[in-house]
Scaffold this motif. Structure first.
Motif, PDB file in Angstrom:
ATOM      1  N   GLU A   1       0.829  -1.216   0.000  1.00 59.37           N
ATOM      2  CA  GLU A   1       0.000   0.000   0.000  1.00 59.37           C
ATOM      3  C   GLU A   1       0.859   1.261   0.000  1.00 59.37           C
ATOM      4  O   GLU A   1       0.510   2.245  -0.649  1.00 59.37           O
ATOM      5  CB  GLU A   1      -0.972  -0.001   1.178  1.00 59.37           C
ATOM      6  N   LYS A   2       1.995   1.209   0.688  1.00 59.14           N
ATOM      7  CA  LYS A   2       2.908   2.359   0.693  1.00 59.14           C
ATOM      8  C   LYS A   2       3.437   2.608  -0.718  1.00 59.14           C
ATOM      9  O   LYS A   2       3.454   3.741  -1.194  1.00 59.14           O
ATOM     10  CB  LYS A   2       4.054   2.100   1.671  1.00 59.14           C
ATOM     11  N   TYR A   3       3.849   1.532  -1.402  1.00 57.76           N
ATOM     12  CA  TYR A   3       4.361   1.673  -2.765  1.00 57.76           C
ATOM     13  C   TYR A   3       3.265   2.153  -3.714  1.00 57.76           C
ATOM     14  O   TYR A   3       3.511   2.996  -4.580  1.00 57.76           O
ATOM     15  CB  TYR A   3       4.927   0.346  -3.284  1.00 57.76           C
ATOM     16  N   LEU A   4       2.060   1.620  -3.561  1.00 50.34           N
ATOM     17  CA  LEU A   4       0.947   2.038  -4.420  1.00 50.34           C
ATOM     18  C   LEU A   4       0.641   3.519  -4.232  1.00 50.34           C
ATOM     19  O   LEU A   4       0.399   4.235  -5.211  1.00 50.34           O
ATOM     20  CB  LEU A   4      -0.299   1.191  -4.140  1.00 50.34           C
ATOM     21  N   ALA A   5       0.668   3.978  -2.993  1.00 55.04           N
ATOM     22  CA  ALA A   5       0.408   5.400  -2.736  1.00 55.04           C
ATOM     23  C   ALA A   5       1.494   6.264  -3.370  1.00 55.04           C
ATOM     24  O   ALA A   5       1.191   7.308  -3.974  1.00 55.04           O
ATOM     25  CB  ALA A   5       0.321   5.653  -1.233  1.00 55.04           C
ATOM     26  N   ARG A   6       2.742   5.835  -3.248  1.00 55.30           N
ATOM     27  CA  ARG A   6       3.849   6.614  -3.831  1.00 55.30           C
ATOM     28  C   ARG A   6       3.813   6.609  -5.354  1.00 55.30           C
ATOM     29  O   ARG A   6       4.187   7.585  -5.995  1.00 55.30           O
ATOM     30  CB  ARG A   6       5.191   6.071  -3.336  1.00 55.30           C
ATOM     31  N   ALA A   7       3.377   5.497  -5.947  1.00 56.02           N
ATOM     32  CA  ALA A   7       3.317   5.401  -7.408  1.00 56.02           C
ATOM     33  C   ALA A   7       2.163   6.212  -7.984  1.00 56.02           C
ATOM     34  O   ALA A   7       2.228   6.650  -9.126  1.00 56.02           O
ATOM     35  CB  ALA A   7       3.206   3.942  -7.835  1.00 56.02           C
ATOM     36  N   GLY A   8       1.123   6.401  -7.189  1.00 53.62           N
ATOM     37  CA  GLY A   8      -0.008   7.224  -7.620  1.00 53.62           C
ATOM     38  C   GLY A   8      -0.619   6.738  -8.917  1.00 53.62           C
ATOM     39  O   GLY A   8      -0.906   5.557  -9.083  1.00 53.62           O
ATOM     40  N   ASP A   9      -0.792   7.667  -9.851  1.00 54.01           N
ATOM     41  CA  ASP A   9      -1.489   7.347 -11.100  1.00 54.01           C
ATOM     42  C   ASP A   9      -0.588   6.697 -12.147  1.00 54.01           C
ATOM     43  O   ASP A   9      -0.964   6.570 -13.302  1.00 54.01           O
ATOM     44  CB  ASP A   9      -2.160   8.586 -11.666  1.00 54.01           C
ATOM     45  N   ARG A  10       0.579   6.231 -11.748  1.00 53.78           N
ATOM     46  CA  ARG A  10       1.456   5.512 -12.680  1.00 53.78           C
ATOM     47  C   ARG A  10       0.955   4.087 -12.929  1.00 53.78           C
ATOM     48  O   ARG A  10       1.441   3.403 -13.814  1.00 53.78           O
ATOM     49  CB  ARG A  10       2.887   5.478 -12.148  1.00 53.78           C
ATOM     50  N   LEU A  11      -0.003   3.663 -12.096  1.00 62.26           N
ATOM     51  CA  LEU A  11      -0.653   2.356 -12.269  1.00 62.26           C
ATOM     52  C   LEU A  11      -2.147   2.598 -12.406  1.00 62.26           C
ATOM     53  O   LEU A  11      -2.720   3.419 -11.677  1.00 62.26           O
ATOM     54  CB  LEU A  11      -0.425   1.453 -11.050  1.00 62.26           C
ATOM     55  N   ASP A  12      -2.771   1.851 -13.320  1.00 60.85           N
ATOM     56  CA  ASP A  12      -4.228   1.967 -13.432  1.00 60.85           C
ATOM     57  C   ASP A  12      -4.893   1.080 -12.378  1.00 60.85           C
ATOM     58  O   ASP A  12      -4.205   0.356 -11.632  1.00 60.85           O
ATOM     59  CB  ASP A  12      -4.704   1.664 -14.856  1.00 60.85           C
ATOM     60  N   HIS A  13      -6.186   1.124 -12.322  1.00 62.58           N
ATOM     61  CA  HIS A  13      -6.943   0.388 -11.294  1.00 62.58           C
ATOM     62  C   HIS A  13      -6.639  -1.111 -11.330  1.00 62.58           C
ATOM     63  O   HIS A  13      -6.432  -1.743 -10.289  1.00 62.58           O
ATOM     64  CB  HIS A  13      -8.444   0.631 -11.465  1.00 62.58           C
ATOM     65  N   ASP A  14      -6.644  -1.712 -12.534  1.00 61.32           N
ATOM     66  CA  ASP A  14      -6.390  -3.151 -12.649  1.00 61.32           C
ATOM     67  C   ASP A  14      -4.980  -3.512 -12.198  1.00 61.32           C
ATOM     68  O   ASP A  14      -4.766  -4.548 -11.566  1.00 61.32           O
ATOM     69  CB  ASP A  14      -6.611  -3.622 -14.084  1.00 61.32           C
ATOM     70  N   GLU A  15      -4.012  -2.670 -12.519  1.00 65.08           N
ATOM     71  CA  GLU A  15      -2.635  -2.920 -12.084  1.00 65.08           C
ATOM     72  C   GLU A  15      -2.521  -2.810 -10.569  1.00 65.08           C
ATOM     73  O   GLU A  15      -1.837  -3.624  -9.930  1.00 65.08           O
ATOM     74  CB  GLU A  15      -1.693  -1.933 -12.761  1.00 65.08           C
ATOM     75  N   GLN A  16      -3.184  -1.837  -9.976  1.00 65.24           N
ATOM     76  CA  GLN A  16      -3.173  -1.705  -8.524  1.00 65.24           C
ATOM     77  C   GLN A  16      -3.787  -2.942  -7.871  1.00 65.24           C
ATOM     78  O   GLN A  16      -3.266  -3.450  -6.876  1.00 65.24           O
ATOM     79  CB  GLN A  16      -3.942  -0.455  -8.103  1.00 65.24           C
ATOM     80  N   GLN A  17      -4.872  -3.436  -8.451  1.00 62.20           N
ATOM     81  CA  GLN A  17      -5.520  -4.626  -7.895  1.00 62.20           C
ATOM     82  C   GLN A  17      -4.614  -5.846  -8.009  1.00 62.20           C
ATOM     83  O   GLN A  17      -4.549  -6.665  -7.099  1.00 62.20           O
ATOM     84  CB  GLN A  17      -6.862  -4.895  -8.580  1.00 62.20           C
ATOM     85  N   LEU A  18      -3.903  -5.962  -9.121  1.00 61.64           N
ATOM     86  CA  LEU A  18      -2.966  -7.066  -9.293  1.00 61.64           C
ATOM     87  C   LEU A  18      -1.912  -7.045  -8.191  1.00 61.64           C
ATOM     88  O   LEU A  18      -1.595  -8.075  -7.593  1.00 61.64           O
ATOM     89  CB  LEU A  18      -2.298  -6.991 -10.670  1.00 61.64           C
ATOM     90  N   VAL A  19      -1.373  -5.876  -7.894  1.00 63.82           N
ATOM     91  CA  VAL A  19      -0.366  -5.748  -6.834  1.00 63.82           C
ATOM     92  C   VAL A  19      -0.975  -6.140  -5.488  1.00 63.82           C
ATOM     93  O   VAL A  19      -0.367  -6.884  -4.712  1.00 63.82           O
ATOM     94  CB  VAL A  19       0.223  -4.322  -6.798  1.00 63.82           C
ATOM     95  N   ARG A  20      -2.176  -5.665  -5.211  1.00 60.77           N
ATOM     96  CA  ARG A  20      -2.849  -6.024  -3.946  1.00 60.77           C
ATOM     97  C   ARG A  20      -3.093  -7.526  -3.857  1.00 60.77           C
ATOM     98  O   ARG A  20      -2.928  -8.128  -2.792  1.00 60.77           O
ATOM     99  CB  ARG A  20      -4.151  -5.251  -3.821  1.00 60.77           C
ATOM    100  N   ASP A  21      -3.504  -8.128  -4.973  1.00 65.83           N
ATOM    101  CA  ASP A  21      -3.740  -9.575  -4.988  1.00 65.83           C
ATOM    102  C   ASP A  21      -2.450 -10.343  -4.699  1.00 65.83           C
ATOM    103  O   ASP A  21      -2.454 -11.297  -3.925  1.00 65.83           O
ATOM    104  CB  ASP A  21      -4.299 -10.017  -6.345  1.00 65.83           C
ATOM    105  N   HIS A  22      -1.350  -9.916  -5.297  1.00 64.21           N
ATOM    106  CA  HIS A  22      -0.075 -10.590  -5.054  1.00 64.21           C
ATOM    107  C   HIS A  22       0.405 -10.373  -3.618  1.00 64.21           C
ATOM    108  O   HIS A  22       1.000 -11.277  -3.028  1.00 64.21           O
ATOM    109  CB  HIS A  22       0.977 -10.139  -6.066  1.00 64.21           C
ATOM    110  N   ALA A  23       0.148  -9.206  -3.061  1.00 65.15           N
ATOM    111  CA  ALA A  23       0.510  -8.974  -1.656  1.00 65.15           C
ATOM    112  C   ALA A  23      -0.277  -9.923  -0.754  1.00 65.15           C
ATOM    113  O   ALA A  23       0.282 -10.504   0.186  1.00 65.15           O
ATOM    114  CB  ALA A  23       0.256  -7.520  -1.274  1.00 65.15           C
TER     115      ALA A  23
END
Length: 152
Positions: free
Chosen positions: A9-31
């Motif tokens: 979540e820290k990395y996702l917040a720092r990356a901001g809009d560099r990832l779209d919704h589906d990419e963010q979900q993929l990262v959350r799923d892998h976490a």
């Protein structure tokens, strides 16, 4: 592994809009998957195992730059290799594991995939902010590959 998953979540917040919704979900799923990996071998790792930190000679290989060394799952030392040197060259992975002395277990392979997703978002957070095009490209390549593999 939980500590690595906690960073998502820290990395996702720092990356901001560099990832779209589906990419963010993929990262959350892998976490989330990383939290369920199960036991993997742990020990002291280098923390930045990649060719720029290798010294080659006729007598063998030596590692330098130990500032990221720490106790962790051994597989964490393979993330950069898996997302760079091994990504398009399975022969390199095979050669590395031969010299490592064993294949990775199913749990380690699963962890490596999850850790690669977390590394990708970290690269996309850190790389652009620090003007590092190589790290940024590694993150984007890894995330694109995972999106293709995880989404038919």
């Amino acid at each position: 592994m939980s500590a690595a998953a906690d960073g998502a979540e820290k990395y996702l917040a720092r990356a901001g809009d560099r990832l779209d919704h589906d990419e963010q979900q993929l990262v959350r799923d892998h976490a989330a998957r990383l939290r369920r990996v199960g036991p993997v071998p742990v020990g002291y790792i280098h923390g930045n195992n990649q060719p720029r930190n290798w010294l080659w000679s006729t007598s063998g290989l030596a590692l330098v730059d130990f500032e990221r060394s720490r106790p962790a799952a051994h597989v964490q030392d393979f993330v950069i290799l898996a997302t760079t040197q091994w990504a398009d060259h399975p022969d390199r992975e095979k050669a590395f594991l031969l010299s490592y002395g064993r294949e990775l277990s199913d749990a380690e392979r699963h962890a490596l995939r999850c850790l690669s997703a977390l590394d990708a978002v970290n690269c996309l957070a850190w790389g652009p902010d620090n003007g590092d095009a190589e790290v940024t490209a590694r993150g984007r390549r890894t995330l694109d590959r995972l999106m293709k593999e995880d989404r038919p």
